[in-house]
Design a protein around this motif. Structure first.
Motif, PDB file in Angstrom:
ATOM      1  N   HIS A 177      34.413   8.780 -23.405  1.00 26.88           N
ATOM      2  CA  HIS A 177      33.296   7.893 -23.053  1.00 26.88           C
ATOM      3  C   HIS A 177      33.765   6.975 -21.932  1.00 26.88           C
ATOM      4  CE1 HIS A 177      30.301   4.567 -24.064  1.00 26.88           C
ATOM      5  NE2 HIS A 177      29.571   5.621 -23.797  1.00 26.88           N
ATOM      6  N   SER A 178      33.080   7.039 -20.794  1.00 19.54           N
ATOM      7  CA  SER A 178      33.457   6.185 -19.672  1.00 19.54           C
ATOM      8  C   SER A 178      32.283   6.050 -18.712  1.00 19.54           C
ATOM      9  CB  SER A 178      34.672   6.754 -18.927  1.00 19.54           C
ATOM     10  OG  SER A 178      34.283   7.795 -18.053  1.00 19.54           O
ATOM     11  N   GLU A 179      32.485   5.239 -17.675  1.00 21.45           N
ATOM     12  CA  GLU A 179      31.421   5.023 -16.683  1.00 21.45           C
ATOM     13  C   GLU A 179      31.137   6.260 -15.843  1.00 21.45           C
ATOM     14  OE1 GLU A 179      33.901   1.088 -16.656  1.00 21.45           O
ATOM     15  OE2 GLU A 179      34.258   3.234 -16.904  1.00 21.45           O
ATOM     16  N   THR A 180      32.028   7.240 -15.875  1.00 22.61           N
ATOM     17  CA  THR A 180      31.857   8.407 -15.005  1.00 22.61           C
ATOM     18  C   THR A 180      30.933   9.460 -15.597  1.00 22.61           C
ATOM     19  OG1 THR A 180      33.795   9.567 -15.901  1.00 22.61           O
ATOM     20  CG2 THR A 180      34.162   8.065 -14.036  1.00 22.61           C
TER      21      THR A 180
ATOM     22  N   VAL B 207      42.912  20.285 -30.822  1.00 21.04           N
ATOM     23  CA  VAL B 207      42.013  19.269 -30.279  1.00 21.04           C
ATOM     24  C   VAL B 207      41.298  19.893 -29.094  1.00 21.04           C
ATOM     25  CG1 VAL B 207      41.957  17.135 -28.914  1.00 21.04           C
ATOM     26  CG2 VAL B 207      43.264  17.220 -31.039  1.00 21.04           C
ATOM     27  N   ILE B 208      39.977  19.740 -29.038  1.00 23.13           N
ATOM     28  CA  ILE B 208      39.196  20.297 -27.938  1.00 23.13           C
ATOM     29  C   ILE B 208      38.575  19.171 -27.132  1.00 23.13           C
ATOM     30  CG2 ILE B 208      37.155  21.666 -27.331  1.00 23.13           C
ATOM     31  CD1 ILE B 208      37.717  23.474 -29.657  1.00 23.13           C
ATOM     32  N   ALA B 209      38.821  19.180 -25.828  1.00 26.74           N
ATOM     33  CA  ALA B 209      38.158  18.244 -24.919  1.00 26.74           C
ATOM     34  C   ALA B 209      36.688  18.653 -24.862  1.00 26.74           C
ATOM     35  CB  ALA B 209      38.792  18.315 -23.535  1.00 26.74           C
ATOM     36  N   TYR B 210      35.829  17.828 -25.455  1.00 26.36           N
ATOM     37  CA  TYR B 210      34.449  18.237 -25.674  1.00 26.36           C
ATOM     38  C   TYR B 210      33.459  17.355 -24.913  1.00 26.36           C
ATOM     39  CZ  TYR B 210      30.123  19.534 -27.910  1.00 26.36           C
ATOM     40  OH  TYR B 210      28.841  19.953 -28.111  1.00 26.36           O
ATOM     41  N   SER B 211      32.792  17.944 -23.927  1.00 32.45           N
ATOM     42  CA  SER B 211      31.834  17.189 -23.110  1.00 32.45           C
ATOM     43  C   SER B 211      30.389  17.394 -23.547  1.00 32.45           C
ATOM     44  CB  SER B 211      31.961  17.608 -21.646  1.00 32.45           C
ATOM     45  OG  SER B 211      31.522  18.957 -21.479  1.00 32.45           O
ATOM     46  N   GLY B 212      30.139  18.443 -24.334  1.00 28.72           N
ATOM     47  CA  GLY B 212      28.771  18.774 -24.692  1.00 28.72           C
ATOM     48  C   GLY B 212      28.111  19.725 -23.716  1.00 28.72           C
ATOM     49  N   GLY B 213      28.872  20.217 -22.741  1.00 34.08           N
ATOM     50  CA  GLY B 213      28.346  21.180 -21.782  1.00 34.08           C
ATOM     51  C   GLY B 213      28.380  22.597 -22.316  1.00 34.08           C
ATOM     52  N   LEU B 214      27.938  23.531 -21.503  1.00 33.73           N
ATOM     53  CA  LEU B 214      27.881  24.939 -21.888  1.00 33.73           C
ATOM     54  C   LEU B 214      29.230  25.454 -22.379  1.00 33.73           C
ATOM     55  CD1 LEU B 214      26.579  27.840 -21.846  1.00 33.73           C
ATOM     56  CD2 LEU B 214      27.365  27.964 -19.451  1.00 33.73           C
ATOM     57  N   ASP B 215      30.265  25.264 -21.580  1.00 25.75           N
ATOM     58  CA  ASP B 215      31.569  25.868 -21.867  1.00 25.75           C
ATOM     59  C   ASP B 215      32.234  25.272 -23.103  1.00 25.75           C
ATOM     60  OD1 ASP B 215      31.154  27.317 -19.516  1.00 25.75           O
ATOM     61  OD2 ASP B 215      32.156  25.792 -18.300  1.00 25.75           O
ATOM     62  N   SER B 216      32.323  23.945 -23.148  1.00 23.96           N
ATOM     63  CA  SER B 216      33.040  23.330 -24.269  1.00 23.96           C
ATOM     64  C   SER B 216      32.262  23.462 -25.581  1.00 23.96           C
ATOM     65  CB  SER B 216      33.356  21.856 -23.974  1.00 23.96           C
ATOM     66  OG  SER B 216      32.189  21.086 -23.818  1.00 23.96           O
ATOM     67  N   THR B 217      30.935  23.561 -25.511  1.00 27.84           N
ATOM     68  CA  THR B 217      30.150  23.759 -26.728  1.00 27.84           C
ATOM     69  C   THR B 217      30.383  25.157 -27.296  1.00 27.84           C
ATOM     70  OG1 THR B 217      28.447  22.185 -26.030  1.00 27.84           O
ATOM     71  CG2 THR B 217      27.822  23.789 -27.722  1.00 27.84           C
ATOM     72  N   PHE B 218      30.410  26.153 -26.418  1.00 27.37           N
ATOM     73  CA  PHE B 218      30.711  27.508 -26.869  1.00 27.37           C
ATOM     74  C   PHE B 218      32.117  27.575 -27.463  1.00 27.37           C
ATOM     75  CE2 PHE B 218      32.748  31.611 -25.733  1.00 27.37           C
ATOM     76  CZ  PHE B 218      32.077  32.419 -26.636  1.00 27.37           C
ATOM     77  N   LEU B 219      33.079  26.964 -26.791  1.00 23.81           N
ATOM     78  CA  LEU B 219      34.459  26.976 -27.273  1.00 23.81           C
ATOM     79  C   LEU B 219      34.563  26.289 -28.634  1.00 23.81           C
ATOM     80  CD1 LEU B 219      37.466  27.557 -26.754  1.00 23.81           C
ATOM     81  CD2 LEU B 219      37.586  25.372 -25.531  1.00 23.81           C
TER      82      LEU B 219
ATOM     83  N   VAL C 204      23.877   6.302  -9.189  1.00 25.41           N
ATOM     84  CA  VAL C 204      23.770   7.758  -9.277  1.00 25.41           C
ATOM     85  C   VAL C 204      23.140   8.164 -10.604  1.00 25.41           C
ATOM     86  CG1 VAL C 204      25.073   9.901  -9.478  1.00 25.41           C
ATOM     87  CG2 VAL C 204      25.680   8.247  -7.716  1.00 25.41           C
ATOM     88  N   ASP C 205      23.626   7.568 -11.685  1.00 20.28           N
ATOM     89  CA  ASP C 205      23.134   7.913 -13.017  1.00 20.28           C
ATOM     90  C   ASP C 205      21.628   7.673 -13.119  1.00 20.28           C
ATOM     91  OD1 ASP C 205      23.021   8.599 -15.683  1.00 20.28           O
ATOM     92  OD2 ASP C 205      23.886   6.726 -16.409  1.00 20.28           O
ATOM     93  N   ARG C 206      21.172   6.519 -12.659  1.00 24.24           N
ATOM     94  CA  ARG C 206      19.744   6.189 -12.765  1.00 24.24           C
ATOM     95  C   ARG C 206      18.895   7.064 -11.845  1.00 24.24           C
ATOM     96  NH1 ARG C 206      19.516  -0.465 -13.341  1.00 24.24           N
ATOM     97  NH2 ARG C 206      20.747  -0.568 -15.275  1.00 24.24           N
ATOM     98  N   ALA C 207      19.420   7.375 -10.661  1.00 23.61           N
ATOM     99  CA  ALA C 207      18.678   8.246  -9.744  1.00 23.61           C
ATOM    100  C   ALA C 207      18.526   9.643 -10.341  1.00 23.61           C
ATOM    101  CB  ALA C 207      19.401   8.312  -8.400  1.00 23.61           C
ATOM    102  N   GLU C 208      19.593  10.157 -10.946  1.00 25.25           N
ATOM    103  CA  GLU C 208      19.523  11.498 -11.527  1.00 25.25           C
ATOM    104  C   GLU C 208      18.668  11.521 -12.795  1.00 25.25           C
ATOM    105  OE1 GLU C 208      23.398  13.304 -11.802  1.00 25.25           O
ATOM    106  OE2 GLU C 208      23.497  13.555  -9.618  1.00 25.25           O
ATOM    107  N   GLU C 209      18.661  10.424 -13.538  1.00 26.50           N
ATOM    108  CA  GLU C 209      17.792  10.361 -14.711  1.00 26.50           C
ATOM    109  C   GLU C 209      16.322  10.434 -14.287  1.00 26.50           C
ATOM    110  OE1 GLU C 209      17.984  10.414 -17.960  1.00 26.50           O
ATOM    111  OE2 GLU C 209      20.147  10.690 -17.944  1.00 26.50           O
TER     112      GLU C 209
ATOM    113  N   SER D 109      23.347   9.656 -21.565  1.00 30.11           N
ATOM    114  CA  SER D 109      22.548  10.733 -22.138  1.00 30.11           C
ATOM    115  C   SER D 109      23.417  11.946 -22.482  1.00 30.11           C
ATOM    116  CB  SER D 109      21.430  11.152 -21.178  1.00 30.11           C
ATOM    117  OG  SER D 109      21.961  11.582 -19.930  1.00 30.11           O
ATOM    118  N   GLU D 110      24.415  12.246 -21.635  1.00 29.97           N
ATOM    119  CA  GLU D 110      25.321  13.362 -21.903  1.00 29.97           C
ATOM    120  C   GLU D 110      26.200  13.059 -23.118  1.00 29.97           C
ATOM    121  OE1 GLU D 110      25.951  16.452 -20.256  1.00 29.97           O
ATOM    122  OE2 GLU D 110      23.969  16.064 -19.407  1.00 29.97           O
ATOM    123  N   TYR D 111      26.621  11.813 -23.231  1.00 29.18           N
ATOM    124  CA  TYR D 111      27.452  11.396 -24.356  1.00 29.18           C
ATOM    125  C   TYR D 111      26.693  11.537 -25.675  1.00 29.18           C
ATOM    126  CZ  TYR D 111      29.753   8.127 -27.559  1.00 29.18           C
ATOM    127  OH  TYR D 111      30.338   7.538 -28.656  1.00 29.18           O
ATOM    128  N   LYS D 112      25.454  11.087 -25.687  1.00 30.37           N
ATOM    129  CA  LYS D 112      24.645  11.172 -26.904  1.00 30.37           C
ATOM    130  C   LYS D 112      24.370  12.628 -27.283  1.00 30.37           C
ATOM    131  CE  LYS D 112      22.365   6.683 -26.357  1.00 30.37           C
ATOM    132  NZ  LYS D 112      21.075   5.994 -26.082  1.00 30.37           N
TER     133      LYS D 112
END
Length: 251
Positions: free
Chosen positions: A33-36, A2-14, A176-181, A40-43
């Protein structure tokens, strides 16, 4: 595995390497999937897993129900990872998988990583760390494999934008999420919006300062709609773990 998969650089390569090496049926990618984490990252994680051809499932994690996490101590990440790895370990047992893996890489040791304690408690393996593979190597290898994440900016959970000791709640994470978007929609790539009460502290790579000043009227207007009174540009620029600068005496 089982791989903890966030969709980021590291976990995607792994994930790509694991699927190519062990075969699709021996690997299960799991995204929390959570509020943290931004929607957009989840999708994007779901889309990337499909493009790799990986088996992929989503679980809900409930960090905000953990009072130790919500109170936002310096070791906040320990409680977050404990929630995640506990659920991944149960999922691995239910699916007959022998290992839980995460994408921690060798360069991550340069920063303070309280989540490593939780990883040890649940016997989570970190192949990139164990093989002493750093960020630049992962980017080069990802590009060679044709992964779109090869130049993806670093990302950390939204809770890292809130000062230690300030309670983490849904409203703060949403702001934070809306400001960064907004910043993302303006073309900025590597940045953070740290919040200090009614102050938004924007961290950008220094070459982007001029663009931020040019767009300042729009940024100020939209940030104020999110409830910020003061909007500041941090002259030190973007850096990882900047919230630890205020908590050095507590570490």
């Amino acid at each position: 595995m089982v791989i903890a998969y966030s969709g980021g650089l590291d976990s995607t390569f792994l994930l790509k390497f694991a699927v190519d090496t062990l075969g699709r049926n021996n690997v299960l990618a799991v995204t929390a999937h959570s509020e943290t984490y931004p929607e957009s990252e989840y999708k994007e994680a779901k889309s990337l897993a499909r493009s790799i051809g990986a088996r992929h499932v989503t679980i809900d994690t409930e960090e905000l129900k953990v009072k130790e996490f919500r109170s936002n101590p310096v070791n906040r990440c320990y409680y977050c990872k404990k929630e995640l790895f506990g659920k991944l370990a149960s999922l691995a047992r239910e699916n007959g998988k022998n290992f839980v893996l995460d994408g921690t890489n060798f360069d991550d040791l340069k920063d303070i990583r309280y989540g490593r304690k939780a990883a040890a408690e649940f016997d989570v393996r970190s192949p990139l760390l164990e093989a002493k593979i750093g960020k630049s190597d992962i980017r080069k290898a990802s590009k060679a494999l044709g992964l779109s994440t090869h130049d993806k900016p670093s990302f950390a959970c939204l809770a890292s934008r809130i000062p230690f000791g300030s309670e983490i709640d849904t409203d703060g994470l949403r702001r934070v999420d809306r400001a960064e978007e907004l910043l993302r929609s303006l073309g900025f790539r590597q940045f953070r919006v740290r919040i200090h009460g009614d102050i938004a502290r924007i961290e950008l790579l220094k070459p982007g300062f001029g663009k931020a000043i040019a767009k300042s009227d729009m940024i100020i207007k939209k940030f104020k709609r999110l409830g910020f009174i003061y909007i500041t540009l941090d002259m030190a620029g973007y850096r990882t773990g900047s919230m630890h600068e205020t908590a050095i005496d507590k570490i």
